[in-house]
Design a protein around this motif. Structure first.
Motif, PDB file in Angstrom:
ATOM      1  N   GLY A  37       0.784  -1.230   0.000  1.00  0.00           N
ATOM      2  CA  GLY A  37       0.000   0.000   0.000  1.00  0.00           C
ATOM      3  C   GLY A  37       0.815   1.278   0.000  1.00  0.00           C
ATOM      4  N   THR A  38       2.126   1.182   0.027  1.00  0.00           N
ATOM      5  CA  THR A  38       2.979   2.374   0.043  1.00  0.00           C
ATOM      6  C   THR A  38       3.959   2.319  -1.122  1.00  0.00           C
ATOM      7  OG1 THR A  38       2.836   2.520   2.454  1.00  0.00           O
ATOM      8  CG2 THR A  38       4.596   3.753   1.383  1.00  0.00           C
ATOM      9  N   VAL A  39       3.974   3.391  -1.920  1.00  0.00           N
ATOM     10  CA  VAL A  39       4.823   3.447  -3.115  1.00  0.00           C
ATOM     11  C   VAL A  39       5.595   4.757  -3.117  1.00  0.00           C
ATOM     12  CG1 VAL A  39       4.875   3.462  -5.638  1.00  0.00           C
ATOM     13  CG2 VAL A  39       3.229   2.007  -4.443  1.00  0.00           C
ATOM     14  N   SER A  61       3.201   7.752  -1.655  1.00  0.00           N
ATOM     15  CA  SER A  61       1.767   7.495  -1.566  1.00  0.00           C
ATOM     16  C   SER A  61       1.543   6.321  -0.627  1.00  0.00           C
ATOM     17  CB  SER A  61       1.174   7.173  -2.946  1.00  0.00           C
ATOM     18  OG  SER A  61       1.361   8.246  -3.831  1.00  0.00           O
ATOM     19  N   ALA A  62       0.630   6.498   0.324  1.00  0.00           N
ATOM     20  CA  ALA A  62       0.377   5.446   1.320  1.00  0.00           C
ATOM     21  C   ALA A  62      -1.118   5.250   1.486  1.00  0.00           C
ATOM     22  CB  ALA A  62       1.005   5.822   2.657  1.00  0.00           C
ATOM     23  N   ARG A  63      -1.547   4.007   1.373  1.00  0.00           N
ATOM     24  CA  ARG A  63      -2.944   3.669   1.621  1.00  0.00           C
ATOM     25  C   ARG A  63      -3.059   3.179   3.058  1.00  0.00           C
ATOM     26  NH1 ARG A  63      -7.080   3.210  -1.535  1.00  0.00           N
ATOM     27  NH2 ARG A  63      -5.770   3.268  -3.418  1.00  0.00           N
ATOM     28  N   LEU A  64      -3.877   3.871   3.848  1.00  0.00           N
ATOM     29  CA  LEU A  64      -4.018   3.583   5.269  1.00  0.00           C
ATOM     30  C   LEU A  64      -5.278   2.773   5.532  1.00  0.00           C
ATOM     31  CD1 LEU A  64      -3.094   7.110   6.650  1.00  0.00           C
ATOM     32  CD2 LEU A  64      -1.571   5.192   6.152  1.00  0.00           C
ATOM     33  N   PRO A  65      -5.377   2.184   6.714  1.00  0.00           N
ATOM     34  CA  PRO A  65      -6.643   1.529   7.077  1.00  0.00           C
ATOM     35  C   PRO A  65      -7.781   2.547   7.088  1.00  0.00           C
ATOM     36  CG  PRO A  65      -4.867   0.882   8.568  1.00  0.00           C
ATOM     37  CD  PRO A  65      -4.341   2.005   7.721  1.00  0.00           C
ATOM     38  N   ALA A 113      -8.405   5.308   3.816  1.00  0.00           N
ATOM     39  CA  ALA A 113      -7.762   6.623   3.679  1.00  0.00           C
ATOM     40  C   ALA A 113      -6.508   6.499   2.831  1.00  0.00           C
ATOM     41  CB  ALA A 113      -7.421   7.201   5.047  1.00  0.00           C
ATOM     42  N   MET A 114      -6.167   7.601   2.142  1.00  0.00           N
ATOM     43  CA  MET A 114      -5.000   7.636   1.274  1.00  0.00           C
ATOM     44  C   MET A 114      -4.254   8.943   1.508  1.00  0.00           C
ATOM     45  SD  MET A 114      -3.632   5.772  -1.276  1.00  0.00           S
ATOM     46  CE  MET A 114      -2.343   5.991  -2.503  1.00  0.00           C
ATOM     47  N   LEU A 115      -2.937   8.865   1.702  1.00  0.00           N
ATOM     48  CA  LEU A 115      -2.111  10.041   1.906  1.00  0.00           C
ATOM     49  C   LEU A 115      -1.036  10.110   0.825  1.00  0.00           C
ATOM     50  CD1 LEU A 115      -1.478   9.942   5.782  1.00  0.00           C
ATOM     51  CD2 LEU A 115      -3.096  11.394   4.544  1.00  0.00           C
ATOM     52  N   GLY A 126      -1.462  15.763   0.092  1.00  0.00           N
ATOM     53  CA  GLY A 126      -2.882  15.521  -0.148  1.00  0.00           C
ATOM     54  C   GLY A 126      -3.370  14.307   0.615  1.00  0.00           C
ATOM     55  N   ALA A 127      -4.687  14.253   0.808  1.00  0.00           N
ATOM     56  CA  ALA A 127      -5.304  13.128   1.504  1.00  0.00           C
ATOM     57  C   ALA A 127      -6.710  12.916   0.973  1.00  0.00           C
ATOM     58  CB  ALA A 127      -5.350  13.382   3.011  1.00  0.00           C
ATOM     59  N   SER A 128      -7.148  11.681   1.013  1.00  0.00           N
ATOM     60  CA  SER A 128      -8.535  11.361   0.663  1.00  0.00           C
ATOM     61  C   SER A 128      -9.053  10.337   1.672  1.00  0.00           C
ATOM     62  CB  SER A 128      -8.638  10.812  -0.760  1.00  0.00           C
ATOM     63  OG  SER A 128      -7.978   9.569  -0.869  1.00  0.00           O
ATOM     64  N   TRP A 129     -10.360  10.365   1.900  1.00  0.00           N
ATOM     65  CA  TRP A 129     -10.974   9.514   2.927  1.00  0.00           C
ATOM     66  C   TRP A 129     -12.385   9.165   2.496  1.00  0.00           C
ATOM     67  CZ3 TRP A 129     -14.118  11.503   7.466  1.00  0.00           C
ATOM     68  CH2 TRP A 129     -14.474  10.437   8.327  1.00  0.00           C
TER      69      TRP A 129
END
Length: 203
Positions: free
Chosen positions: A104-106, A149-153, A156-158, A179-182
């Motif tokens: 989930g992290t690139v 870029s990291a996809r969180l539990p 959520a994406m940061l 940036g972030a998205s949820w």
């Protein structure tokens, strides 16, 4: 036109080309008065691009090169026999890699080079007087950049990115973007970002 070739199981090559030739006829002078039906502008544009991508283990590497050239001019017989010819060229190369860190992290890192030049000529006649001018300019820009870029539990994406530009005419600039998205519930998504940028003025 576009061509996409799979060179092998891990290598792709894409090549694109676009050509346009435009002519615009108008009967007015600089003040908008209808004085001449022979005035016209022409624009000829050629855009070429190639992208080579290669998978090296878990890393995706990509090299892109592009060329954009425009030429054309204006002919206004009613405005002192005004004639202009313009040519602008922009060439660029970009090399980057997408590197997985953990699930989930690139990390994306790369560098970019760009060169641009322009030449403009104009000639006009007013009665017994003639006026001619030639403008030439060129500049180069080099940049390096990185983005994580990291996809969180909890869906959520940061993302966080930095970039350093070294411009031949305008100096060095450091810029960033975060940036972030949820997605709290299915079918909805909230996004937010903040950042800075550097843009060259035109010639």
């Amino acid at each position: 036109g576009a061509v996409h070739v799979a060179l092998d199981a891990n290598t792709d090559l894409r090549v694109t080309a676009r050509y346009g030739d435009q002519a615009y006829h108008y009967p007015t002078n600089g003040g908008g008065e209808i004085v001449d039906t022979l005035a016209f502008q022409t624009v000829e544009r050629t855009v070429l691009g190639a992208e080579l991508s290669r998978r090296l283990g878990r890393v995706d590497a990509r090299l892109s090169v592009a060329s954009n050239s425009t030429s054309g001019g204006t002919n206004q017989p009613s405005s002192g026999d005004y004639v202009s010819l313009d040519r602008t060229r922009r060439r660029s190369a970009d090399l980057r890699a997408d590197i997985p860190i953990v699930d989930g992290t690139v990390l994306t890192a790369g560098g970019q080079l760009e060169q641009e030049d322009e030449r403009s000529e104009s000639h006009s006649v007013f009665g017994t007087s003639e006026f001619s001018s030639i403008f030439q300019a060129a500049r180069r820009n080099a940049a390096g950049y990185a983005e994580l870029s990291a996809r969180l539990p909890a869906t959520a994406m940061l993302t966080a990115g930095i970039r350093h530009d070294d411009n031949e005419r305008f100096g060095k600039f450091d810029t960033y973007r975060v940036g972030a998205s949820w997605s709290p519930v299915r079918g909805s998504r909230f996004r937010g970002s903040i950042g800075t940028a550097f843009g060259e003025p035109t010639f």
